[in-house]
Write an enzyme that holds these catalytic residues in place. Structure first.
Site, short mmCIF file in Angstrom:
data_model
loop_
_atom_site.label_atom_id
_atom_site.label_comp_id
_atom_site.label_asym_id
_atom_site.label_seq_id
_atom_site.Cartn_x
_atom_site.Cartn_y
_atom_site.Cartn_z
N LYS A 22 0.84 -1.21 0.00
CA LYS A 22 0.00 0.00 0.00
C LYS A 22 0.86 1.25 0.00
CE LYS A 22 -1.88 1.84 4.09
NZ LYS A 22 -1.39 3.20 4.13
N ASN A 23 1.91 1.25 0.84
CA ASN A 23 2.68 2.48 1.00
C ASN A 23 3.69 2.73 -0.12
OD1 ASN A 23 1.19 3.00 3.21
ND2 ASN A 23 2.74 2.40 4.72
N ARG A 96 -3.58 10.81 3.20
CA ARG A 96 -2.51 11.81 3.24
C ARG A 96 -1.83 11.95 1.87
NH1 ARG A 96 -0.86 13.54 7.91
NH2 ARG A 96 1.32 13.75 7.33
N CYS A 120 -4.37 8.04 9.35
CA CYS A 120 -4.61 7.47 10.67
C CYS A 120 -4.24 8.46 11.78
CB CYS A 120 -3.79 6.19 10.83
SG CYS A 120 -4.44 4.87 9.81
N ARG A 125 1.06 14.16 13.13
CA ARG A 125 1.31 13.98 11.71
C ARG A 125 1.36 15.32 10.96
NH1 ARG A 125 -1.18 8.70 9.21
NH2 ARG A 125 0.83 8.76 8.18
N ASP A 310 4.80 0.15 11.94
CA ASP A 310 3.56 -0.50 11.52
C ASP A 310 3.50 -1.98 11.88
OD1 ASP A 310 2.40 1.78 9.69
OD2 ASP A 310 4.51 1.58 9.21
N VAL A 332 8.66 6.26 16.51
CA VAL A 332 8.33 6.92 15.25
C VAL A 332 7.10 7.83 15.39
CG1 VAL A 332 7.76 6.58 12.80
CG2 VAL A 332 9.36 5.03 13.95
N ARG A 418 -8.95 -0.03 3.89
CA ARG A 418 -8.00 0.93 3.32
C ARG A 418 -6.68 0.27 2.94
NH1 ARG A 418 -5.83 5.27 6.86
NH2 ARG A 418 -4.30 5.22 5.20
C1 EPZ Z 1 4.41 6.62 6.08
O1 EPZ Z 1 3.77 7.72 6.70
C2 EPZ Z 1 3.37 5.52 6.02
N1 EPZ Z 1 2.22 6.00 5.28
C3 EPZ Z 1 2.98 5.11 7.42
O2 EPZ Z 1 2.08 4.02 7.33
C4 EPZ Z 1 4.22 4.66 8.17
O3 EPZ Z 1 3.87 4.37 9.50
C5 EPZ Z 1 5.27 5.75 8.15
O4 EPZ Z 1 5.55 6.15 6.79
C6 EPZ Z 1 6.59 5.31 8.79
O5 EPZ Z 1 7.09 4.16 8.14
C7 EPZ Z 1 2.24 6.00 3.95
O6 EPZ Z 1 3.22 5.62 3.32
C8 EPZ Z 1 1.00 6.46 3.25
P1 EPZ Z 1 6.74 9.84 8.17
P2 EPZ Z 1 4.41 9.16 6.65
O7 EPZ Z 1 6.71 11.12 7.43
O8 EPZ Z 1 5.19 9.29 5.40
C9 EPZ Z 1 7.10 13.16 11.62
C10 EPZ Z 1 0.09 2.83 7.63
O9 EPZ Z 1 -0.62 2.39 8.57
N2 EPZ Z 1 6.93 14.19 10.57
O10 EPZ Z 1 7.89 8.92 7.98
O11 EPZ Z 1 3.33 10.14 6.93
C11 EPZ Z 1 5.78 12.40 11.85
O12 EPZ Z 1 4.92 13.11 12.68
C12 EPZ Z 1 0.72 4.20 7.74
O13 EPZ Z 1 0.27 2.22 6.58
C13 EPZ Z 1 7.04 15.53 10.91
O14 EPZ Z 1 7.31 15.88 12.07
O15 EPZ Z 1 5.39 9.05 7.91
C14 EPZ Z 1 6.28 11.11 12.44
O16 EPZ Z 1 6.49 11.25 13.82
C15 EPZ Z 1 0.52 4.80 9.10
N3 EPZ Z 1 6.84 16.47 9.93
C16 EPZ Z 1 7.63 10.90 11.74
O17 EPZ Z 1 7.99 12.17 11.18
C17 EPZ Z 1 6.54 16.13 8.64
O18 EPZ Z 1 6.36 17.04 7.79
C18 EPZ Z 1 7.62 9.87 10.63
O19 EPZ Z 1 6.58 10.15 9.73
C19 EPZ Z 1 6.44 14.78 8.30
C20 EPZ Z 1 6.65 13.82 9.29
#
Ligand code: EPZ
Length: 437
Positions: A22-23, A96, A120, A125, A310, A332, A418
């Site tokens: 999915k991701n 997102r 989620c 986020r 995840d 994370v 989803r």
């Molecule tokens: C991706 O989310 C995945 N979603 C998530 O899967 C997954 O948990 C995550 O990566 C980590 O592997 C998709 O790919 C659609 P991040 P993403 O940016 O890209 C902080 C699932 O269930 N951050 O790596 O949104 C954030 O708050 C989902 O399949 C900022 O502070 O995750 C978090 O603490 C859930 N500012 C950390 O970074 C930003 O602008 C990691 O988030 C962006 C992120």
């Protein structure tokens, strides 16, 4: 709200198939927008997130043709156009993905509109990294009442970016913007998840020039034009691990066709430490409960190559069946233990703490986030009526209901659609006693 009645207590046993991640799939579909020729993505699962992205792309003039059973999506971006803001809003739903359309739309149309984002509820986020990156490329970001308008009157120029945290989405944002920007872009502190490497492979097939150096540095040389791609998506390692955890929690034996070892190395090590056994062949991985007591562990989630956040939620359910005290430190997302409330209601002994337990001090230490959990087992789980909180938490509740004695009702299971393809069909194939109302 749909609900699933689950008659628990039966070990899951048999074979299921996982398809593309999915991701990754959603991002690869967005990448097609950058090309001037059609693209074809294979191994695409039938999940709601794919429909959401397909809908968003269609709104922008991309022709999308799907062979759902065959798992093929064809995307023709020859006639990309601006979409109406109200339409984007309705299509984006709980996703997102719209934020990742920015770079491609700026290149194709000179502007992008992003509605308020869903996804989620597992923490704040924020999208600050995304917006900072776009500004660094020379885009102008204006916050409106209905969302964010991003424009690039003077085009996008290559830049040097450092990420304070290796965010998956922000790294993808940078890639999707840099490939057609003017000049060279360097990203340090990049995320290097397998799904990102597969996105880089797709972009390279389209004509991009990207190198991945040591120490989380990615370099992109912008090109004027990109073509299409034909690519087979890597397997969904989160779904595969979810089924593995379900096998462990229910005392079962599940062959996950399509599961791939290289992207699951860290999960497999942990699965083995808990006492689970697995056999790997060319087509998939068989996950089994050992038939003896499971062992407690100390675990910390992290960015790749660490233990994925995840994977945490499904595994925590299995840890309720392990003997002794397990400690899980979530580094994370600050708020990813909300789902343990329902597990406690079902008889699990789980305490959550604000402190960083069991490992390094993380970004969430000494703040008000309950991001460490101590699980004491083994505990017998009882059936309950529960509501799905988010995608992974919801699947974890389902695992708990399958492991529990009695009949549980799990409400709001459309959230699970989803990201888990035909999960009720797969559960039935594994012998679960379920009824979808
Ligand atoms: C991706 O989310 C995945 N979603 C998530 O899967 C997954 O948990 C995550 O990566 C980590 O592997 C998709 O790919 C659609 P991040 P993403 O940016 O890209 C902080 C699932 O269930 N951050 O790596 O949104 C954030 O708050 C989902 O399949 C900022 O502070 O995750 C978090 O603490 C859930 N500012 C950390 O970074 C930003 O602008 C990691 O988030 C962006 C992120």
């Amino acid at each position: 709200m749909s609900q699933l009645r689950v008659d628990g207590g039966t070990p899951l046993s048999g074979e299921i198939t996982v398809r593309g991640a999915k991701n990754f799939v959603s991002k690869a579909m967005v990448a097609a927008l950058l090309g001037e020729e059609p693209s074809e993505l294979r191994n695409v699962p039938e999940i709601r997130d794919v429909n959401v992205v397909a809908g968003l792309l269609q709104l922008h003039g991309v022709q999308v043709a799907r062979d759902v059973a065959g798992g093929v999506v064809r995307l023709d971006p020859s006639n990309v156009e601006s979409a109406h803001k109200a339409d984007i809003d309705t299509h984006a739903g709980a996703s997102r993905i719209p934020i990742l359309l920015c770079g491609p739309l700026l290149h194709r149309l000179g502007e992008a509109f992003i509605p308020d984002l869903g996804g989620c509820r597992i923490g704040d986020r924020p999208i600050d990294y995304h917006l900072d990156i776009l500004r660094q490329f020379g885009a102008q970001v204006d916050k409106l009442d209905t969302g964010i308008l991003i424009t690039a009157p003077r085009g996008l120029q290559g830049t040097k970016v450092h990420l304070p945290y290796p965010s998956v989405g922000a790294t993808e944002q940078l890639l999707l913007t840099a490939v057609r920007a003017d000049g060279v872009t360097e990203l340090s502190g990049a995320a290097i998840e397998p799904e990102i490497m597969d996105l880089i492979a797709v972009l390279q097939r389209m004509g991009a020039i990207i190198s991945v150096d040591t120490d989380r540095v990615i370099r992109v040389e912008g090109v004027d034009r990109l073509g299409g791609y034909v690519h087979t998506a890597l397997a969904d390692r989160i779904e595969a691990a979810s089924w593995a955890a379900a096998a462990l929690a229910t005392g079962g034996d599940v062959y996950v066709r399509g599961a791939e070892q290289p992207s699951m190395m860290t999960f497999l090590n942990t699965f083995r430490k808990v006492g689970g056994t697995f056999d790997i062949d060319d087509d998939g991985i068989r996950f089994r409960h050992p038939g003896t007591e499971l062992r407690s562990i100390v675990l910390e989630t992290d960015v790749h190559p660490g233990f994925m956040t995840d994977w945490q939620q499904p595994l925590v359910v299995a840890l309720t069946q392990a003997s002794g005290l397990s400690i899980v430190h979530e580094t994370v997302y600050e708020n990813r233990f909300g789902f343990t409330e329902a597990l406690r209601q079902m008889g699990a002994t789980i305490q959550v703490y604000r402190e960083c337990l069991g490992g390094l001090e993380c970004r969430f230490g000494r703040r008000n986030f309950f991001h460490s959990a101590v699980i004491s087992g083994p505990t017998r789980l009882r059936a309950a009526d529960i509501e799905v909180p988010d995608l992974r938490g919801g699947f974890s509740h389902l695992i708990a209901a399958l492991a529990a004695e009695g009949t549980s009702r799990v409400r709001g299971i459309e959230l699970i659609d989803r990201g888990y393809e035909n999960f009720t069909g797969k559960l039935e194939a594994l012998g679960a006693k379920i009824v979808r109302d």
